[in-house]
Design an enzyme around this catalytic site. Structure first.
Site, PDB file in Angstrom:
ATOM      1  N   GLY A  19     -12.473 -42.807 -22.874  1.00  0.00           N
ATOM      2  CA  GLY A  19     -11.355 -43.363 -22.889  1.00  0.00           C
ATOM      3  C   GLY A  19     -10.245 -42.615 -22.490  1.00  0.00           C
ATOM      4  N   GLU A 174     -34.353 -41.445 -26.326  1.00  0.00           N
ATOM      5  CA  GLU A 174     -34.282 -40.113 -25.738  1.00  0.00           C
ATOM      6  C   GLU A 174     -35.317 -39.262 -25.847  1.00  0.00           C
ATOM      7  OE1 GLU A 174     -31.034 -42.757 -22.622  1.00  0.00           O
ATOM      8  OE2 GLU A 174     -30.459 -41.178 -23.359  1.00  0.00           O
TER       9      GLU A 174
HETATM   10  C1  LIG Z   1     -26.213 -38.505 -28.196  1.00  0.00           C
HETATM   11  C2  LIG Z   1     -25.127 -39.054 -27.166  1.00  0.00           C
HETATM   12  C3  LIG Z   1     -25.723 -40.105 -26.105  1.00  0.00           C
HETATM   13  C4  LIG Z   1     -25.200 -40.999 -25.653  1.00  0.00           C
HETATM   14  N1  LIG Z   1     -25.452 -41.442 -24.579  1.00  0.00           N
HETATM   15  C5  LIG Z   1     -24.988 -43.220 -24.681  1.00  0.00           C
HETATM   16  C6  LIG Z   1     -25.443 -43.512 -22.863  1.00  0.00           C
HETATM   17  O1  LIG Z   1     -26.128 -43.355 -22.568  1.00  0.00           O
HETATM   18  N2  LIG Z   1     -24.408 -44.109 -22.566  1.00  0.00           N
HETATM   19  C7  LIG Z   1     -23.072 -44.708 -23.287  1.00  0.00           C
HETATM   20  O2  LIG Z   1     -22.767 -45.818 -22.447  1.00  0.00           O
HETATM   21  N3  LIG Z   1     -22.248 -44.298 -23.872  1.00  0.00           N
HETATM   22  C8  LIG Z   1     -22.998 -43.256 -25.040  1.00  0.00           C
HETATM   23  N4  LIG Z   1     -22.709 -42.929 -25.275  1.00  0.00           N
HETATM   24  C9  LIG Z   1     -21.702 -43.008 -26.532  1.00  0.00           C
HETATM   25  C10 LIG Z   1     -20.407 -42.912 -25.908  1.00  0.00           C
HETATM   26  O3  LIG Z   1     -20.786 -41.003 -25.565  1.00  0.00           O
HETATM   27  C11 LIG Z   1     -19.263 -42.808 -26.486  1.00  0.00           C
HETATM   28  O4  LIG Z   1     -19.068 -44.083 -26.730  1.00  0.00           O
HETATM   29  C12 LIG Z   1     -18.244 -42.515 -26.036  1.00  0.00           C
HETATM   30  O5  LIG Z   1     -17.541 -41.558 -25.403  1.00  0.00           O
HETATM   31  C13 LIG Z   1     -16.333 -43.152 -26.431  1.00  0.00           C
HETATM   32  O6  LIG Z   1     -15.607 -41.806 -25.738  1.00  0.00           O
HETATM   33  P1  LIG Z   1     -14.245 -42.151 -26.357  1.00  0.00           P
HETATM   34  O7  LIG Z   1     -13.319 -41.216 -25.356  1.00  0.00           O
HETATM   35  O8  LIG Z   1     -14.107 -43.002 -27.389  1.00  0.00           O
HETATM   36  O9  LIG Z   1     -14.546 -40.999 -27.930  1.00  0.00           O
HETATM   37  P2  LIG Z   1     -14.889 -39.568 -26.763  1.00  0.00           P
HETATM   38  O10 LIG Z   1     -15.981 -39.345 -25.456  1.00  0.00           O
HETATM   39  O11 LIG Z   1     -16.348 -38.662 -27.786  1.00  0.00           O
HETATM   40  O12 LIG Z   1     -14.247 -38.758 -26.728  1.00  0.00           O
HETATM   41  C14 LIG Z   1     -12.761 -37.728 -27.991  1.00  0.00           C
HETATM   42  C15 LIG Z   1     -12.559 -37.346 -27.643  1.00  0.00           C
HETATM   43  O13 LIG Z   1     -11.377 -36.895 -29.365  1.00  0.00           O
HETATM   44  C16 LIG Z   1     -11.395 -35.560 -29.033  1.00  0.00           C
HETATM   45  N5  LIG Z   1     -10.898 -35.624 -30.695  1.00  0.00           N
HETATM   46  C17 LIG Z   1     -11.483 -35.803 -31.980  1.00  0.00           C
HETATM   47  N6  LIG Z   1     -10.668 -35.180 -32.727  1.00  0.00           N
HETATM   48  C18 LIG Z   1      -9.143 -35.190 -32.293  1.00  0.00           C
HETATM   49  C19 LIG Z   1      -8.578 -34.292 -32.898  1.00  0.00           C
HETATM   50  N7  LIG Z   1      -8.525 -34.839 -34.448  1.00  0.00           N
HETATM   51  N8  LIG Z   1      -7.851 -34.048 -32.302  1.00  0.00           N
HETATM   52  C20 LIG Z   1      -7.534 -33.302 -30.901  1.00  0.00           C
HETATM   53  N9  LIG Z   1      -8.992 -34.133 -30.832  1.00  0.00           N
HETATM   54  C21 LIG Z   1      -9.800 -35.113 -31.394  1.00  0.00           C
HETATM   55  C22 LIG Z   1     -12.850 -34.375 -28.911  1.00  0.00           C
HETATM   56  O14 LIG Z   1     -12.318 -33.048 -29.232  1.00  0.00           O
HETATM   57  C23 LIG Z   1     -13.364 -35.964 -28.222  1.00  0.00           C
HETATM   58  O15 LIG Z   1     -12.875 -34.808 -26.546  1.00  0.00           O
HETATM   59  C24 LIG Z   1     -23.513 -41.016 -26.287  1.00  0.00           C
HETATM   60  C25 LIG Z   1     -23.387 -40.687 -27.807  1.00  0.00           C
HETATM   61  C26 LIG Z   1     -23.961 -39.617 -28.237  1.00  0.00           C
HETATM   62  C27 LIG Z   1     -23.569 -39.216 -28.838  1.00  0.00           C
END
Ligand SMILES: Cc1cc2nc3c(=O)[nH]c(=O)nc-3n(C[C@H](O)[C@H](O)[C@H](O)COP(=O)(O)OP(=O)(O)OC[C@H]3O[C@@H](n4cnc5c(N)ncnc54)[C@H](O)[C@@H]3O)c2cc1C
Length: 435
Positions: A19, A174
């Site tokens: 995101g 997986e």
């Molecule tokens: C094992 C696994 C397999 C997955 N497989 C799939 C799939 O096949 N298809 C799919 O669509 N989705 C999959 N997902 C889900 C997907 O990865 C997440 O939905 C997605 O990453 C969410 O994006 P996001 O930007 O909300 O958060 P994230 O990508 O998790 O990013 C959050 C970021 O915030 C940072 N952060 C958190 N707290 C702090 C803080 N206090 N200070 C500074 N930085 C911070 C973290 O370091 C991270 O970089 C999978 C997840 C996992 C764990």
């Protein structure tokens, strides 16, 4: 933090995941100052973590430097910082490297493993949400086989080769499939003096089908694929505790296993200052309106796993997946510019492009909005989509070459114990190994 003052409004994004990166890209050429804070200096492609855990890929092929994503944009600043608190009354953010002021704040902190308060599972079980956790799991799996070679106690040997994966979603499916392939193709060659046929891979699902978010056909097929690979699939069983050796369940079934992987739940990563009860929904997610504004807070937005936007079609919020996070990032980018230009914002509408999971070589299930298919073609589609969404040309190339190599050679060469892992109850064993 040494970020210059600007006449443009400052948008601070916490989190460089799917995101946060999508949003930062959208804003990078606009008249705003973008400050991205993340506790890691890399973006983690979580969908391929299980391949790191099972030696199929090196961790650096699924990680990408955040600075490189937005190189060359003068309005963009990255700081490696752990955010500790958000002070919404003064519009300041406290981090481990200092404080920063924001005009607009976007929370994109993602989610973390939810152990639902079970301390035994949390301390003795393994999670797979970050790259270090995946490397720990890789080490533990390999250490267990090394240890199994050393013991004369058959009971202990079986427990070392017994894997319990809790959670029948894509991650559990997986991982179970990958472990089964290792058991079949690699272990007999690596450990010819160990009866690796006794290794057990158990996948436990509390509901009555695997991949509950996908179609029934996908669930059935995934289960069939796993059974063909020799995975024991247990349904309608709930794991209740784990003491590091014994997995207890709500049924009579008990598993003696040195490895339990918990893939049965996630919750949003919360931040101090944004933790008032009225801001939060189920799973710790921040309630947002259709423009991603955190309900009840001025100038604060949330996207991705951490955000709960309740709509008629998604009363529980959007799925915690990469697609919604990226679409929300892009939509918010557009809306922030519109807001600054005093134009009306556009409500977010999620376009579901489908979901997929792979079980192993030539085995995957794909649900697209109009078509559902399983098997070899689905596996190629799965690979193509994952390569497409990986960030960075080098990563795509390296992953592609690895996959071709692994396919042709039936191999996974990253089965390396680079940093030994010490489970709390295994300190003694590891000391022994060091000697
Ligand atoms: C094992 C696994 C397999 C997955 N497989 C799939 C799939 O096949 N298809 C799919 O669509 N989705 C999959 N997902 C889900 C997907 O990865 C997440 O939905 C997605 O990453 C969410 O994006 P996001 O930007 O909300 O958060 P994230 O990508 O998790 O990013 C959050 C970021 O915030 C940072 N952060 C958190 N707290 C702090 C803080 N206090 N200070 C500074 N930085 C911070 C973290 O370091 C991270 O970089 C999978 C997840 C996992 C764990």
């Amino acid at each position: 933090m040494n970020i210059p003052q600007s006449s443009n409004p400052r948008v601070v994004i916490i989190g460089g995941g799917f995101g946060g990166i999508a949003l930062a890209k959208k804003l990078s050429k606009k008249d705003v100052q973008v400050v991205l804070l993340d506790k890691h200096n890399y973006h983690n492609f979580q969908p391929l973590l299980y391949q790191v855990s099972t030696g199929g890929l090196e961790p650096d092929s699924i990680a990408y430097p955040i600075r490189k994503v937005l190189q060359g944009y003068p309005n963009f600043f990255f700081r490696l910082a752990q955010v500790q608190e958000v002070k919404t009354d003064t519009k300041r953010i406290k981090t481990n490297i200092g404080e920063i002021f924001y005009d607009y704040l976007v929370v994109a902190t993602g989610s973390e493993t939810n152990f639902f308060g079970n301390k035994g599972i949390e301390t003795k079980g393994m999670a797979m949400k970050t790259i270090p956790q995946s490397l720990n799991l890789r080490s533990l799996i390999l250490e267990n086989f090394e240890q199994a070679l050393l013991t004369d106690d058959l009971h202990e040997r079986d427990a070392l080769m017994n894997f319990v994966i809790v959670g029948g979603g894509p991650t559990g499916v997986e991982l179970a499939g990958a472990l089964a392939e290792i058991k079949k193709g690699i272990l007999p060659k690596d450990y010819p003096d160990l009866d690796t046929r006794r290794a057990q891979i158990n996948l436990i699902q509390s509901g009555d089908r695997l991949l509950p978010a996908m179609s029934k056909k996908a669930s059935e097929k995934a289960e069939k694929f796993l059974e063909e690979l020799g995975v024991n699939v247990w349904k309608n069983i709930r794991v209740t505790d784990y003491d590091g050796k014994r997995v207890t369940t709500n049924a009579k079934t008990i598993f003696e296993a040195e490895t339990l992987v918990w893939a049965a739940g996630v919750k949003a990563v919360g931040l101090k200052g944004l933790d008032a009860e009225q801001l939060l929904s189920r799973g710790n997610r921040l309630r947002v309106n259709e423009f991603h504004q955190v309900i009840g807070l001025d100038g604060v937005f949330a996207i991705g796993d951490v955000a709960q936007m309740e709509t008629e079609k998604f009363p529980e919020g959007h799925p915690m997946m990469a697609q919604p996070a990226m679409q929300q990032g892009r939509s918010l980018g557009e809306n922030l510019v519109r807001m600054i230009e005093e134009k009306p914002m556009k409500p977010f509408v999620y376009k579901d492009k489908g979901s997929m999971a792979t079980v192993g070589r030539n085995k995957a299930v794909v649900d697209l909005p109009k078509f559902k298919f399983q098997g070899v073609f689905a596996w190629f589609v799965w690979m193509f989509v994952h390569l497409y969404f990986l960030i960075g040309f080098r990563n795509r190339l390296v992953v592609f070459i690895n996959w071709v190599y692994n396919y042709v050679r039936f191999d996974r060469e990253a089965r390396l114990i680079i940093r030994p892992f010490k489970k709390q109850n295994k300190v003694e064993r590891h000391n022994l190994m060091r000697d």
